[in-house]
Design a protein around this motif. Structure first.
Motif, mmCIF file in Angstrom:
data_model
loop_
_atom_site.group_PDB
_atom_site.id
_atom_site.type_symbol
_atom_site.label_atom_id
_atom_site.label_comp_id
_atom_site.label_asym_id
_atom_site.label_seq_id
_atom_site.Cartn_x
_atom_site.Cartn_y
_atom_site.Cartn_z
ATOM 1 N N VAL A 204 0.888 -1.268 -0.579
ATOM 2 C CA VAL A 204 -0.351 -0.575 -0.059
ATOM 3 C C VAL A 204 1.195 1.334 -0.228
ATOM 4 O O VAL A 204 1.909 1.660 1.024
ATOM 5 N N LYS A 292 0.685 4.304 -9.812
ATOM 6 C CA LYS A 292 0.019 3.399 -8.360
ATOM 7 C C LYS A 292 -0.215 4.452 -7.203
ATOM 8 O O LYS A 292 -1.032 4.855 -6.610
ATOM 9 N N TYR A 296 -3.974 5.324 -6.781
ATOM 10 C CA TYR A 296 -3.689 5.838 -5.117
ATOM 11 C C TYR A 296 -3.943 7.395 -4.301
ATOM 12 O O TYR A 296 -5.937 7.241 -3.544
ATOM 13 N N ARG A 315 -6.859 2.498 3.730
ATOM 14 C CA ARG A 315 -5.432 2.962 2.461
ATOM 15 C C ARG A 315 -5.657 1.330 2.043
ATOM 16 O O ARG A 315 -5.509 1.175 1.034
ATOM 17 N N GLY A 319 -5.518 1.100 -1.161
ATOM 18 C CA GLY A 319 -4.346 0.897 -1.719
ATOM 19 C C GLY A 319 -3.830 -0.470 -2.854
ATOM 20 O O GLY A 319 -2.931 -0.971 -3.954
ATOM 21 N N ALA A 322 -5.149 0.874 -6.591
ATOM 22 C CA ALA A 322 -4.050 1.387 -6.991
ATOM 23 C C ALA A 322 -3.568 -0.061 -7.026
ATOM 24 O O ALA A 322 -2.555 0.639 -7.958
#
Length: 501
Positions: A204, A292, A296, A315, A319, A322
């Motif tokens: 993440v 990413k 995110y 998250r 994450g 993403a």
């Protein structure tokens, strides 16, 4: 009632260390003015129990949101329903929707440690007091600009003795039973996925403070992390190639050991062959990290959080999504990396030649072999890595963080190594199946296999152990990869002018 529960001891030591030492030798009470009655003495729990009973409006032995709202209002403290829900969620260990006495005590202890960190980060002069200028500076660091009059208004709301400064006791009294989270200092010191690179970019993404975003430090962190990843992957590339060979070729009939695997690689292509596949592995760092990070940030906005950072489950969701978007974008490079690592001497002249031959012989679909197990592997890897890292981080903060959230290099390395190891262990069977599916199409006459059929075949012919072929070299590279990436990251930060408080 509220003030009597809290320790009145001074939070920070006197400026004159020598005077403090001599006074403590002659009078123990100078170090602990309350005599231990509040900050851990026998009367401490009695005082907390008295407060608990006052807040327990319906006398059922538990504090729900309604109890806290009514009880705190009676004590002159007003909190919103959202703030009270955060308090209950933070302390509710058995998930019954309320705080029993033990959960209440544990929450207050953890809460005080967070308040100390916030107080220390605001106290720029380190004199044990916060004035209007320090409030203005701290809010400016977080991207919020206020006037001196506004800062003084904030001060007056907490200042009990009219000094126009806030000491530790006033700060803590004011913030009792008020949720404190997302401390910028913790975000600064506990970056994880940006720093540590173990060859798999499935973690993440890290959070960045408002100050880091506004000053442009965030992209410097990402560039430093990318450079660190490139050096780390290059240094551990022989172990990574050995892992891929063992995942694809090792079996009960062909038991490949670490020494034998290295010998075989050197005999077939020389020492240079140990780095086959490393070029594309390094090349994909930049696009994958950039995609990413951007994904995110967009997903965070879609979630609609107005907080500086997300909660843990938010998250994980943001994450993972993403990571899936980034992996989907660069997945053909993952296939190329596997094929380049498995190639024999003279099979391909380079990355472009490899891509051209795969496209000509196997079609576009070959670039997405193993895509499904790769996507499924993101959730256990990212979830367990994040959960272990956050657990270790919070355990350290609760036990050892007094004046700073900075854990030091060894604690950070240990936490990063353990979380990465646990994440890889959980997702390794999916990674092995992905690699075999990526390699399978290159074998002449090999039958088409699906993820489920390959799992069944491995379990039938090799047993559960077959799903962990190549695990030894994979784990062997974790500690050197984490250490190298950290050292390079810190040096690149200096070169790029990244400032840390």
């Amino acid at each position: 009632m509220v003030s009597s529960v809290l320790c009145r001891c001074v939070a920070s030591p006197p400026p004159d260390a020598a005077a403090a030492a001599s006074s403590s030798a002659s009078s123990p009470a100078s170090v602990d003015p309350c005599g231990g009655a509040v900050c851990g003495g026998p009367d401490h729990r009695l005082r907390l129990w008295s407060l608990f009973q006052t807040l327990d409006v319906n006398r059922d032995g538990g504090l729900c949101v309604n109890d806290l709202a009514v009880g705190l209002r009676r004590l002159g403290l007003h909190r919103t329903e959202g703030e009270l829900q955060k308090i209950v969620q933070a302390g509710d260990k058995d998930l019954d929707g309320q705080l029993d006495f033990e959960e209440f005590v544990h929450y207050l202890q953890d809460h005080e440690k967070k308040l100390r960190l916030v107080f220390k980060s605001l106290d720029k002069k380190n004199d044990g007091r916060i004035d209007a200028q320090e409030i203005m500076q701290s809010l400016r660091d977080l991207g919020v600009k206020i006037s001196e009059q506004q800062a003084e208004k904030i001060l007056k709301s907490m200042d009990k003795n009219g000094t126009m400064t806030i000491d530790w006791n006033e700060w803590r009294d004011y913030h009792l039973l008020h949720p404190v989270e997302n401390i910028p200092e913790i975000i600064l010191y506990w970056k994880h996925s940006t720093i540590f690179d173990v060859g798999e970019n499935l973690t993440v993404p890290d959070e960045f403070t408002v100050e880091e975003r506004q000053t442009g430090m965030w992209w410097r962190h990402l560039v430093a992390g990318g450079g660190a990843g490139a050096v780390s992957r290059t240094c551990t590339a022989p172990l990574d190639r050995l892992k891929v060979l063992m995942q694809v070729h090792a079996s009960r009939s062909n038991n490949m050991c670490i020494v034998g695997g290295f010998t075989q690689m050197i005999r077939e292509g020389g020492a240079k062959s140990l780095w086959r596949g490393n070029g594309i592995n390094v090349l994909k760092i930049a696009p994958e990290s950039a995609i990413k990070f951007m994904a995110y940030e967009q997903i965070k906005r879609l979630i609609g959080s107005d907080q500086e950072t997300l909660r843990i489950h938010e998250r994980l969701v943001a994450g993972s999504l993403a990571g899936a978007i980034a992996q989907s974008s660069i997945y053909p490079m993952e296939v190329l990396k596997t094929r380049m690592a498995l190639r024999k001497t003279g099979q391909y002249s380079g990355m472009l030649d490899c891509a051209r031959k795969i496209l000509a012989r196997e079609g576009v679909a070959a670039f997405y072999k193993g895509y499904v197990p790769n996507m499924l592997g993101i959730i256990p890897y990212a979830g367990i890595d994040l959960a272990v890292y956050e657990t270790l981080k919070n355990a350290w903060l609760q036990r050892y963080a007094v004046n700073s959230a900075d854990p030091g290099v060894f604690v950070l390395l240990a936490c990063g190594t353990m979380s990465s190891t646990c994440g890889q262990l959980a997702s390794y069977p999916l990674a092995l199946v992905r690699t075999r599916m990526q390699a399978q199409a290159s074998v002449e006459g090999a039958p088409e296999v699906t993820m489920s059929s390959l799992f069944k075949q491995i379990l039938r012919t090799e047993g559960a152990f077959g799903l962990y072929r190549g695990l030894a070299p994979n784990f062997m590279k974790v500690i050197p990869a984490v250490s190298i990436s950290y050292v390079v990251y810190e040096n690149l930060k200096i070169t790029l002018g990244v400032q840390s408080r």
